[in-house]
Design a protein around this motif. Structure first.
Motif, PDB file in Angstrom:
ATOM      1  N   MET A  46     -34.757 -47.516 -38.769  1.00 17.52           N
ATOM      2  CA  MET A  46     -33.736 -48.154 -37.941  1.00 17.52           C
ATOM      3  C   MET A  46     -34.293 -48.491 -36.559  1.00 17.52           C
ATOM      4  SD  MET A  46     -30.636 -49.275 -37.965  1.00 17.52           S
ATOM      5  CE  MET A  46     -29.691 -48.447 -39.246  1.00 17.52           C
ATOM      6  N   THR A  47     -35.141 -47.624 -36.028  1.00 16.74           N
ATOM      7  CA  THR A  47     -35.775 -47.891 -34.736  1.00 16.74           C
ATOM      8  C   THR A  47     -36.588 -49.173 -34.795  1.00 16.74           C
ATOM      9  OG1 THR A  47     -35.871 -45.552 -34.116  1.00 16.74           O
ATOM     10  CG2 THR A  47     -37.456 -47.018 -33.058  1.00 16.74           C
ATOM     11  N   CYS A  48     -37.364 -49.322 -35.882  1.00 17.57           N
ATOM     12  CA  CYS A  48     -38.226 -50.497 -35.976  1.00 17.57           C
ATOM     13  C   CYS A  48     -37.462 -51.764 -36.316  1.00 17.57           C
ATOM     14  CB  CYS A  48     -39.337 -50.229 -36.984  1.00 17.57           C
ATOM     15  SG  CYS A  48     -40.503 -49.017 -36.316  1.00 17.57           S
ATOM     16  N   LYS A  49     -36.413 -51.656 -37.109  1.00 14.92           N
ATOM     17  CA  LYS A  49     -35.564 -52.819 -37.359  1.00 14.92           C
ATOM     18  C   LYS A  49     -34.899 -53.272 -36.063  1.00 14.92           C
ATOM     19  CE  LYS A  49     -34.417 -52.063 -42.230  1.00 14.92           C
ATOM     20  NZ  LYS A  49     -33.343 -51.666 -43.175  1.00 14.92           N
ATOM     21  N   SER A  50     -34.593 -52.309 -35.190  1.00 12.83           N
ATOM     22  CA  SER A  50     -33.979 -52.643 -33.900  1.00 12.83           C
ATOM     23  C   SER A  50     -34.958 -53.372 -32.989  1.00 12.83           C
ATOM     24  CB  SER A  50     -33.462 -51.365 -33.222  1.00 12.83           C
ATOM     25  OG  SER A  50     -32.502 -50.728 -34.029  1.00 12.83           O
ATOM     26  N   ILE A  51     -36.226 -52.969 -33.031  1.00 14.53           N
ATOM     27  CA  ILE A  51     -37.247 -53.674 -32.255  1.00 14.53           C
ATOM     28  C   ILE A  51     -37.342 -55.122 -32.723  1.00 14.53           C
ATOM     29  CG2 ILE A  51     -39.731 -53.840 -31.792  1.00 14.53           C
ATOM     30  CD1 ILE A  51     -39.804 -50.742 -31.975  1.00 14.53           C
ATOM     31  N   MET A  52     -37.287 -55.320 -34.044  1.00 15.47           N
ATOM     32  CA  MET A  52     -37.376 -56.658 -34.629  1.00 15.47           C
ATOM     33  C   MET A  52     -36.050 -57.415 -34.572  1.00 15.47           C
ATOM     34  SD  MET A  52     -40.534 -57.041 -35.789  1.00 15.47           S
ATOM     35  CE  MET A  52     -40.382 -58.422 -36.915  1.00 15.47           C
ATOM     36  N   ARG A  53     -34.965 -56.704 -34.211  1.00 13.61           N
ATOM     37  CA  ARG A  53     -33.602 -57.267 -34.230  1.00 13.61           C
ATOM     38  C   ARG A  53     -33.238 -57.761 -35.645  1.00 13.61           C
ATOM     39  NH1 ARG A  53     -32.432 -60.543 -29.359  1.00 13.61           N
ATOM     40  NH2 ARG A  53     -30.973 -61.525 -30.785  1.00 13.61           N
ATOM     41  N   LEU A  54     -33.437 -56.880 -36.613  1.00 18.95           N
ATOM     42  CA  LEU A  54     -33.175 -57.218 -38.008  1.00 18.95           C
ATOM     43  C   LEU A  54     -32.089 -56.352 -38.639  1.00 18.95           C
ATOM     44  CD1 LEU A  54     -36.802 -57.862 -39.353  1.00 18.95           C
ATOM     45  CD2 LEU A  54     -34.991 -59.562 -39.035  1.00 18.95           C
ATOM     46  N   ASN A  55     -31.291 -55.701 -37.812  1.00 17.41           N
ATOM     47  CA  ASN A  55     -30.224 -54.855 -38.351  1.00 17.41           C
ATOM     48  C   ASN A  55     -29.049 -55.697 -38.861  1.00 17.41           C
ATOM     49  OD1 ASN A  55     -31.283 -52.220 -38.030  1.00 17.41           O
ATOM     50  ND2 ASN A  55     -30.913 -52.327 -35.824  1.00 17.41           N
ATOM     51  N   LYS A  56     -28.198 -55.080 -39.693  1.00 14.12           N
ATOM     52  CA  LYS A  56     -27.009 -55.740 -40.229  1.00 14.12           C
ATOM     53  C   LYS A  56     -26.059 -56.100 -39.084  1.00 14.12           C
ATOM     54  CE  LYS A  56     -28.264 -55.012 -44.540  1.00 14.12           C
ATOM     55  NZ  LYS A  56     -28.725 -56.131 -45.388  1.00 14.12           N
ATOM     56  N   LEU A  67     -41.313 -56.464 -24.651  1.00 11.99           N
ATOM     57  CA  LEU A  67     -42.600 -56.911 -25.173  1.00 11.99           C
ATOM     58  C   LEU A  67     -43.310 -57.654 -24.050  1.00 11.99           C
ATOM     59  CD1 LEU A  67     -44.552 -57.307 -27.586  1.00 11.99           C
ATOM     60  CD2 LEU A  67     -43.338 -59.454 -28.064  1.00 11.99           C
ATOM     61  N   LYS A  68     -44.348 -57.036 -23.525  1.00  8.54           N
ATOM     62  CA  LYS A  68     -45.062 -57.578 -22.360  1.00  8.54           C
ATOM     63  C   LYS A  68     -44.098 -57.913 -21.227  1.00  8.54           C
ATOM     64  CE  LYS A  68     -47.641 -60.851 -24.118  1.00  8.54           C
ATOM     65  NZ  LYS A  68     -48.778 -61.803 -24.289  1.00  8.54           N
ATOM     66  N   GLY A  69     -43.108 -57.028 -21.036  1.00 11.67           N
ATOM     67  CA  GLY A  69     -42.164 -57.162 -19.935  1.00 11.67           C
ATOM     68  C   GLY A  69     -40.924 -57.970 -20.234  1.00 11.67           C
ATOM     69  N   GLU A  70     -40.882 -58.664 -21.376  1.00  8.53           N
ATOM     70  CA  GLU A  70     -39.721 -59.484 -21.743  1.00  8.53           C
ATOM     71  C   GLU A  70     -38.767 -58.671 -22.617  1.00  8.53           C
ATOM     72  OE1 GLU A  70     -38.824 -63.966 -23.471  1.00  8.53           O
ATOM     73  OE2 GLU A  70     -40.600 -62.891 -24.197  1.00  8.53           O
ATOM     74  N   ASN A  71     -37.511 -58.609 -22.215  1.00  3.09           N
ATOM     75  CA  ASN A  71     -36.520 -57.813 -22.952  1.00  3.09           C
ATOM     76  C   ASN A  71     -36.029 -58.591 -24.173  1.00  3.09           C
ATOM     77  OD1 ASN A  71     -34.627 -56.009 -23.833  1.00  3.09           O
ATOM     78  ND2 ASN A  71     -33.399 -56.014 -21.971  1.00  3.09           N
ATOM     79  N   LEU A  72     -36.453 -58.126 -25.362  1.00  2.79           N
ATOM     80  CA  LEU A  72     -36.086 -58.813 -26.604  1.00  2.79           C
ATOM     81  C   LEU A  72     -34.589 -58.742 -26.866  1.00  2.79           C
ATOM     82  CD1 LEU A  72     -39.003 -57.642 -28.956  1.00  2.79           C
ATOM     83  CD2 LEU A  72     -38.908 -59.652 -27.453  1.00  2.79           C
ATOM     84  N   ASN A  73     -33.922 -57.735 -26.335  1.00  2.00           N
ATOM     85  CA  ASN A  73     -32.476 -57.608 -26.543  1.00  2.00           C
ATOM     86  C   ASN A  73     -31.683 -58.731 -25.869  1.00  2.00           C
ATOM     87  OD1 ASN A  73     -32.648 -55.369 -28.140  1.00  2.00           O
ATOM     88  ND2 ASN A  73     -32.047 -53.893 -26.570  1.00  2.00           N
ATOM     89  N   ASN A  74     -32.321 -59.423 -24.929  1.00  2.00           N
ATOM     90  CA  ASN A  74     -31.632 -60.509 -24.215  1.00  2.00           C
ATOM     91  C   ASN A  74     -31.866 -61.880 -24.840  1.00  2.00           C
ATOM     92  OD1 ASN A  74     -30.658 -58.676 -22.351  1.00  2.00           O
ATOM     93  ND2 ASN A  74     -32.287 -59.051 -20.856  1.00  2.00           N
ATOM     94  N   LEU A  75     -32.705 -61.963 -25.874  1.00  5.52           N
ATOM     95  CA  LEU A  75     -33.043 -63.254 -26.463  1.00  5.52           C
ATOM     96  C   LEU A  75     -31.985 -63.706 -27.464  1.00  5.52           C
ATOM     97  CD1 LEU A  75     -36.885 -62.871 -27.181  1.00  5.52           C
ATOM     98  CD2 LEU A  75     -35.752 -63.698 -25.107  1.00  5.52           C
ATOM     99  N   SER A  76     -31.846 -65.012 -27.603  1.00  3.23           N
ATOM    100  CA  SER A  76     -30.974 -65.561 -28.640  1.00  3.23           C
ATOM    101  C   SER A  76     -31.650 -65.354 -29.996  1.00  3.23           C
ATOM    102  CB  SER A  76     -30.754 -67.058 -28.407  1.00  3.23           C
ATOM    103  OG  SER A  76     -31.976 -67.769 -28.607  1.00  3.23           O
ATOM    104  N   GLU A  77     -30.900 -65.524 -31.082  1.00  4.85           N
ATOM    105  CA  GLU A  77     -31.477 -65.361 -32.415  1.00  4.85           C
ATOM    106  C   GLU A  77     -32.589 -66.395 -32.649  1.00  4.85           C
ATOM    107  OE1 GLU A  77     -32.599 -64.233 -36.103  1.00  4.85           O
ATOM    108  OE2 GLU A  77     -31.502 -63.090 -34.589  1.00  4.85           O
ATOM    109  N   LYS A  78     -32.399 -67.602 -32.147  1.00  2.00           N
ATOM    110  CA  LYS A  78     -33.421 -68.637 -32.298  1.00  2.00           C
ATOM    111  C   LYS A  78     -34.703 -68.244 -31.578  1.00  2.00           C
ATOM    112  CE  LYS A  78     -34.284 -73.568 -31.553  1.00  2.00           C
ATOM    113  NZ  LYS A  78     -33.760 -74.857 -31.005  1.00  2.00           N
ATOM    114  N   GLU A  79     -34.564 -67.727 -30.353  1.00  2.00           N
ATOM    115  CA  GLU A  79     -35.734 -67.284 -29.588  1.00  2.00           C
ATOM    116  C   GLU A  79     -36.409 -66.099 -30.268  1.00  2.00           C
ATOM    117  OE1 GLU A  79     -34.488 -68.334 -24.982  1.00  2.00           O
ATOM    118  OE2 GLU A  79     -33.517 -66.632 -25.980  1.00  2.00           O
TER     119      GLU A  79
END
Length: 268
Positions: A46-56, A67-79
């Motif tokens: 679940m931790t790794c799916k969260s990093i990839m943003r692949l959860n249900k 990732l290199k200072g960029e917060n993946l949680n703030n990205l759109s699904e397209k990004e």
């Protein structure tokens, strides 16, 4: 120094309000391998799916995944989709689930490489053929023209490793990649992971419950239990001087199994 930083990651189910990951924080150093260990249900995958943003859709997360200072949680699904594959590559436990069962393997490889690298069909065929051969896959063109169900788990894992070698992602996440394999295939696949790190210099998160494999491949270890990080440290410290009783239990169980195996082999 750190390519990936996870700060206060919380993951929960909105249907039940159950917290699955409790404010986990850890770092992944450049060109190093971090193993996440723990029993089933500890929160590793679940931790790794969260990093990839692949959860249900009903699984939510908060905190920072940098990732290199960029917060993946703030990205759109397209990004985020643009990051997956080229920047972050996940190699799954069951190779069968990684490929579309209605298409031959080559279609998946072609679509992925066109999207991320824009190569021609001929370029893809030549590059994948050479790379698949480098990870000990015979008859790569034949393999690319086969469906996932026609191939063994070990072959599918090596196809995914070959694809990662071609994409050269900055971070590779391997989610229990040897669990479904026999002992010989496990050894071969782990050897390919080690060679992959040497060839492209990627940083790696390696999820496993097999401490023997962890000891062989990892530089750092993160121990999880019930969705919480309970201990972390370099490989030598965790195996020789663990602080938490749960970590000591995991290590002693592994050593007991290894000793038992050696005794059995000695009697044959």
């Amino acid at each position: 120094m750190d390519i990936l930083k996870v700060n206060n990651l919380k993951v929960w189910d909105i249907n039940t309000d159950k917290v699955i990951i409790h404010n986990s924080s850890f770092n992944l150093k450049r060109e190093s391998c971090l193993a996440i260990v723990g029993e089933s249900g500890s929160g590793k995958s679940m931790t790794c799916k969260s990093i990839m943003r692949l959860n249900k859709p009903w699984i939510r997360q908060s905190g920072e995944v940098l990732l290199k200072g960029e917060n993946l949680n703030n990205l759109s699904e397209k990004e985020m989709k643009a990051k997956r594959g080229k920047k972050l590559c996940m190699i799954l436990q069951n190779g069968m689930t990684a490929f579309d069962p209605s298409c031959v393997i080559g279609v998946h490889l072609k679509e992925t490489l066109i999207e991320h690298l824009g190569w021609s069909t001929k370029q893809i065929e030549v590059k994948m053929k050479n790379t698949m051969e480098s990870v000990m896959l015979r008859n790569p063109i034949e393999i690319m023209n086969m469906y996932p169900h026609q191939l063994s788990g070990g072959i599918l894992q090596r196809v995914m490793i070959a694809l990662a070698l071609v994409l050269e992602p900055e971070v590779i996440i391997a989610d229990e990649p040897t669990t479904a394999l026999d002992t010989v295939s496990q050894f071969e696949v782990i050897e390919q992971f080690i060679k992959m790190r040497e060839r492209i210099g990627s940083s790696m998160i390696f999820i496993s419950h097999d401490l023997g494999i962890v000891k062989k491949i990892a530089d750092e270890v993160l121990v999880m239990k019930y969705g919480k990080v309970i201990e972390e440290g370099n490989i030598e410290t965790i195996f020789s001087n663990a602080k938490h009783e749960y970590t000591k239990h995991l290590i002693s169980t592994k050593q007991a199994l290894s000793n038992n195996f050696r005794n059995i082999m000695g009697e044959l």
